[in-house]
Write an enzyme that holds these catalytic residues in place. Structure first.
Site, mmCIF file in Angstrom:
data_model
loop_
_atom_site.group_PDB
_atom_site.id
_atom_site.type_symbol
_atom_site.label_atom_id
_atom_site.label_comp_id
_atom_site.label_asym_id
_atom_site.label_seq_id
_atom_site.Cartn_x
_atom_site.Cartn_y
_atom_site.Cartn_z
ATOM 1 N N ALA A 43 0.819 -1.313 -0.003
ATOM 2 C CA ALA A 43 -0.017 0.224 -0.132
ATOM 3 C C ALA A 43 0.805 1.238 0.113
ATOM 4 O O ALA A 43 0.565 2.340 -0.622
ATOM 5 C CB ALA A 43 -1.039 -0.048 1.237
ATOM 6 N N THR A 215 19.122 -0.612 -2.182
ATOM 7 C CA THR A 215 19.179 0.606 -1.255
ATOM 8 C C THR A 215 20.277 0.706 0.079
ATOM 9 O O THR A 215 19.969 -0.433 0.624
ATOM 10 C CB THR A 215 17.577 0.947 -1.039
ATOM 11 O OG1 THR A 215 17.093 -0.276 -0.159
ATOM 12 C CG2 THR A 215 16.609 1.148 -2.151
ATOM 13 N N GLU A 218 20.464 6.147 4.472
ATOM 14 C CA GLU A 218 21.040 7.477 4.359
ATOM 15 C C GLU A 218 22.264 7.559 3.327
ATOM 16 O O GLU A 218 22.716 8.664 2.729
ATOM 17 C CB GLU A 218 21.397 7.767 5.642
ATOM 18 C CG GLU A 218 22.907 7.258 6.265
ATOM 19 C CD GLU A 218 23.064 7.593 7.822
ATOM 20 O OE1 GLU A 218 22.034 7.942 8.321
ATOM 21 O OE2 GLU A 218 24.192 7.307 7.981
ATOM 22 N N GLY A 220 22.442 6.254 0.436
ATOM 23 C CA GLY A 220 21.853 6.141 -1.131
ATOM 24 C C GLY A 220 21.270 4.959 -1.534
ATOM 25 O O GLY A 220 20.691 3.833 -0.863
ATOM 26 N N ASP A 241 11.770 9.698 11.273
ATOM 27 C CA ASP A 241 11.244 8.579 10.993
ATOM 28 C C ASP A 241 11.724 7.681 9.780
ATOM 29 O O ASP A 241 11.049 8.306 8.704
ATOM 30 C CB ASP A 241 9.752 8.797 11.419
ATOM 31 C CG ASP A 241 8.959 7.443 11.270
ATOM 32 O OD1 ASP A 241 9.610 6.380 11.001
ATOM 33 O OD2 ASP A 241 7.705 7.493 11.595
ATOM 34 N N ASP A 247 9.988 1.905 0.749
ATOM 35 C CA ASP A 247 8.807 1.945 -0.031
ATOM 36 C C ASP A 247 8.598 3.110 -0.669
ATOM 37 O O ASP A 247 8.076 3.093 -2.153
ATOM 38 C CB ASP A 247 7.510 1.720 0.840
ATOM 39 C CG ASP A 247 7.531 0.587 1.860
ATOM 40 O OD1 ASP A 247 8.149 -0.389 1.280
ATOM 41 O OD2 ASP A 247 6.869 0.452 2.911
HETATM 42 O O1 RIB Z 1 8.159 -0.685 5.022
HETATM 43 C C1 RIB Z 1 7.477 -0.066 6.127
HETATM 44 C C2 RIB Z 1 6.317 -0.792 6.246
HETATM 45 O O2 RIB Z 1 6.621 -2.088 6.746
HETATM 46 C C3 RIB Z 1 5.298 -0.284 7.338
HETATM 47 O O3 RIB Z 1 4.326 0.410 6.731
HETATM 48 C C4 RIB Z 1 4.675 -1.588 7.915
HETATM 49 O O4 RIB Z 1 3.447 -1.910 7.829
HETATM 50 C C5 RIB Z 1 5.281 -2.728 7.283
HETATM 51 O O5 RIB Z 1 4.744 -3.457 6.322
#
Ligand code: RIB
Length: 289
Positions: A43, A215, A218, A220, A241, A247
């Protein structure tokens, strides 16, 4: 026409606690703050690509709990089509997450419905969606689903991006149908059997069918072009954070590919979006400018 991307993968509710120092065994500590938000590697990647302006389709599986409608609404609000979301009895995926004062996280994923996504329904969905530029998968759903989806995609001439996170077993079948393989350093070592370094990347790039991009947080990312390893530096920022930064990278890179940007330009976009995301709290909430 907008680039068209399908993400097949997980959707979770992230339950994030921010704390100075992660507690040791048997220790109780007070945290600074808590926030619940939308997550799941699949997602997250879908929302990142949707925010960039792609036509994004998400194939995922949710439970019959309160998180179902919240998740669908959130995806729709972020330009992600939810017509092909599956629902099964039981709980949706959740992820308790701890983030310390350096922005580093520790994540536990309780997969719930993510583990029950149906592969044949996913293939029917792909055929209903029609021509796509890129299909993206990760490892928070069963391997068999990724295998079938990537096989279908490659048979239909669609580029595939595999983000093997969290690290798990990868099959020859899946790798043979993967165009781009994007692990982080930890996943690189766990899956390819040796620590990441430039020689190891060069070796595996020669032996493995897909192109590999590693990846490096920090630092790169690393990739191989014309037989040489290139390290692309990320901009220096103060991390608040880091959850979901990988992702953001994958979703942006998929957007670049689907938009027919060059590999180098797609990497630069991905680094920029991933770096921005670590300067804000939350997972998908950190992707917005
Ligand atoms: O990569 C971060 C994600 O890992 C979080 O959103 C968590 O839900 C896990 O899937």
């Amino acid at each position: 026409m907008n680039p068209k991307i399908c993400i097949v993968g997980s959707a979770n509710i992230d339950q994030i606690s921010y704390v100075d120092t992660i507690p040791s065994d048997g220790e109780t500590v007070f945290g600074d703050s808590y926030q619940m938000g939308f997550g799941g590697k699949g997602a997250n990647q879908a929302v990142m690509a949707g925010l960039l302006g792609a036509d994004v389709y998400m194939i995922a599986c949710l439970g019959t709990d309160v998180y179902n409608k919240m998740t669908v609404d959130n995806l729709n609000n972020n330009n992600v089509n939810t017509d092909f979301i599956q629902t099964v009895n039981g709980s949706s995926g959740v992820a308790p997450i701890w983030v310390d004062k350096t922005g580093q996280n520790r994540i536990i994923v309780i997969p719930g419905a993510n583990n029950l996504i149906d592969a044949d329904t996913a293939i029917d969905s792909l055929s209903n969606i029609g021509p796509l530029d890129v299909v993206v998968g990760q490892f928070e759903i069963p391997l068999e689903v990724n295998e079938k989806v990537f096989e279908y995609a490659r048979n239909n001439g669609v580029q595939t991006v595999l983000n093997p996170a969290p690290a798990g077993d990868v099959s020859e079948k899946l790798l043979n149908n993967t165009s781009w393989f994007i692990p982080n350093e930890v996943e690189f070592e766990e899956m390819l059997g040796e620590p990441f370094n430039e020689n190891a990347l060069l070796k595996h790039s020669k032996e493995t069918k897909p192109e590999i991009i590693v990846t490096l947080g920090e630092k790169g990312c690393a990739e191989v072009s014309d037989g040489k390893v290139y390290i692309h530096q990320a901009k220096k920022v103060t991390a608040i954070d880091t959850t979901g930064a990988g992702d953001a990278f994958v979703g942006s890179f998929a957007y670049g590919l689907a938009s027919k940007m060059s590999k180098q330009d797609s990497i630069q976009l991905a680094l920029e979006k991933a770096t921005n995301s670590v300067t804000k709290k939350g997972t998908q909430s950190s992707y917005k400018d």
